[in-house]
Write a protein that holds these residues in place. Sequence first.
Motif, PDB file in Angstrom:
ATOM      1  N   LYS A  97      31.002 -92.363   3.501  1.00 38.95           N
ATOM      2  CA  LYS A  97      29.723 -92.281   3.053  1.00 38.95           C
ATOM      3  C   LYS A  97      28.629 -93.282   3.639  1.00 38.95           C
ATOM      4  O   LYS A  97      27.126 -92.914   3.539  1.00 38.95           O
ATOM      5  CB  LYS A  97      29.758 -93.213   0.621  1.00 38.95           C
ATOM      6  CG  LYS A  97      28.321 -92.917   0.195  1.00 38.95           C
ATOM      7  CD  LYS A  97      28.920 -93.632  -1.297  1.00 38.95           C
ATOM      8  CE  LYS A  97      28.005 -93.397  -2.202  1.00 38.95           C
ATOM      9  NZ  LYS A  97      27.017 -92.586  -2.862  1.00 38.95           N
ATOM     10  N   THR A 100      26.913 -91.471   6.114  1.00 42.70           N
ATOM     11  CA  THR A 100      26.209 -90.441   6.163  1.00 42.70           C
ATOM     12  C   THR A 100      25.332 -90.920   5.750  1.00 42.70           C
ATOM     13  O   THR A 100      24.105 -90.567   6.191  1.00 42.70           O
ATOM     14  CB  THR A 100      26.839 -89.587   5.058  1.00 42.70           C
ATOM     15  OG1 THR A 100      27.955 -89.070   5.564  1.00 42.70           O
ATOM     16  CG2 THR A 100      26.315 -87.724   5.006  1.00 42.70           C
ATOM     17  N   GLU A 101      25.107 -92.059   4.916  1.00 42.45           N
ATOM     18  CA  GLU A 101      24.251 -92.393   4.547  1.00 42.45           C
ATOM     19  C   GLU A 101      23.105 -93.373   5.346  1.00 42.45           C
ATOM     20  O   GLU A 101      21.438 -92.718   4.994  1.00 42.45           O
ATOM     21  CB  GLU A 101      24.143 -92.406   3.316  1.00 42.45           C
ATOM     22  CG  GLU A 101      24.802 -91.296   1.831  1.00 42.45           C
ATOM     23  CD  GLU A 101      24.822 -92.479   0.486  1.00 42.45           C
ATOM     24  OE1 GLU A 101      24.572 -93.568   0.264  1.00 42.45           O
ATOM     25  OE2 GLU A 101      25.648 -91.605  -0.356  1.00 42.45           O
ATOM     26  N   GLU A 128      14.906 -92.537   5.170  1.00 36.64           N
ATOM     27  CA  GLU A 128      16.127 -92.680   4.453  1.00 36.64           C
ATOM     28  C   GLU A 128      16.786 -93.551   4.832  1.00 36.64           C
ATOM     29  O   GLU A 128      17.582 -94.193   4.279  1.00 36.64           O
ATOM     30  CB  GLU A 128      16.851 -91.319   4.530  1.00 36.64           C
ATOM     31  CG  GLU A 128      17.037 -90.695   3.274  1.00 36.64           C
ATOM     32  CD  GLU A 128      17.455 -89.140   3.900  1.00 36.64           C
ATOM     33  OE1 GLU A 128      16.488 -88.606   3.714  1.00 36.64           O
ATOM     34  OE2 GLU A 128      18.320 -88.993   3.488  1.00 36.64           O
ATOM     35  N   ASN A 132      18.704 -96.032   2.093  1.00 38.23           N
ATOM     36  CA  ASN A 132      20.115 -95.945   1.296  1.00 38.23           C
ATOM     37  C   ASN A 132      21.087 -97.625   2.167  1.00 38.23           C
ATOM     38  O   ASN A 132      21.432 -97.130   0.778  1.00 38.23           O
ATOM     39  CB  ASN A 132      20.649 -95.063   2.337  1.00 38.23           C
ATOM     40  CG  ASN A 132      20.141 -94.172   1.848  1.00 38.23           C
ATOM     41  OD1 ASN A 132      19.434 -93.761   0.761  1.00 38.23           O
ATOM     42  ND2 ASN A 132      20.156 -92.542   2.979  1.00 38.23           N
TER      43      ASN A 132
END
Lengths: 218, 218
Positions: A97, A100-101, A128, A132
Amino acid sequence: LSPFCRQIRLALAEKGLLFELKEESVWPPSPDFLSVNPAGTVPVLIDDRQSEGVAVVTPAGPIGEYLEEVYPEPPLLPKTPVDRAECRRLVAWFNEKFHTEVTLNLLFEKVHKRYAGFGAPDMDQVREGVENIHSHLDYISRLADDRRWLAGDDFTLADLVAAAHISSIDYLGDVPWWNYEPAKVWYVKMKSRPSFRPLLKDRIPGVPPPRHYGDLDF
Amino acid sequence: LSPFCRQIRLALAEKGLLFELKEESVWPPSPDFLSVNPAGTVPVLIDDRQSEGVAVVTPAGPIGEYLEEVYPEPPLLPKTPVDRAECRRLVAWFNEKFHTEVTLNLLFEKVHKRYAGFGAPDMDQVREGVENIHSHLDYISRLADDRRWLAGDDFTLADLVAAAHISSIDYLGDVPWWNYEPAKVWYVKMKSRPSFRPLLKDRIPGVPPPRHYGDLDF
């Protein structure tokens, strides 16, 4: 700066295992390297201490499990299946997680792309990643508030994996520490461990880290 | 069609464990579900058979390890650390590499996006998925040529994880079986196992599978 290599360097050091680092350029992977790991990714652990022969272990997740099975002291996984599951959940949280983020949006865009010749960072992706990271630092803060270490009472692989990812982003100066005091206190504890010292000395040519990167009291 | 849920359904069935499936709509995850799994992803295993209390285990990787520790018979991981590492390498291959290169491009674009209200499939992504699957089928063919099962002599979690991913793509009719005979022979063996039967009966409303999907002699 690969967080996957970093977590294994930390695990090896915590277990007191001496190792030699070999740099591998994986964009693109060489035919020689593909014959060692057909996935073409790092890290790969080559363990020549076993009497049955040389073991080649990859990627990071299986290396963590292998080290725990073959070099169990000091343990980096908790004792009961339920506590181990909680530790592995957090390992997956950061390797899947967070990766990816956050990591892909920041480290890949800002550093790896340049080295791989993939061109300039995509600033939408970078934005992003910057956005995040807040929910992850908030999550670390809540865990660090409730527990001695991220996965519970014991210091585990979850702490190493989380710190490995955070350290790569911190090298880029992209961790907004000021808002997340418990996460910061936990990370200072991590940085103070002898296993962390080599990581704090890493330097990427042309990309100097912010001043606080290697600093224990930042 | 989630390959991550499918691999756990297969592992539970192989271990002879009865379970109840609960459907969860994860785009977006409900607050109730986030309180169970803050990552908001499936599968989540709720194990209420343990005397110490209910265990909540997630995601798929840690569930596989948990099942092996708590319900060791029949084993789904090999006996030695080196053989287990090889099995886990292949589990990671399919859950990470195949997932990124194939599953996300095909299953996410063609099915999940529609259910999540994310709009039409991006045809460039779909084409990439269709192209990427070849190297994976070739790799499965080479493993199936050299070994009794994908990870070696034993039937393991690696076979279940690989078959789970392949089965989701096969439901979409996107597996070019004709070029990869050894992979096909391996997959027919997988499909013939009683654990596979419920997966072959799954149907997504409005998305019928190709005729060969449930067929053992395709």
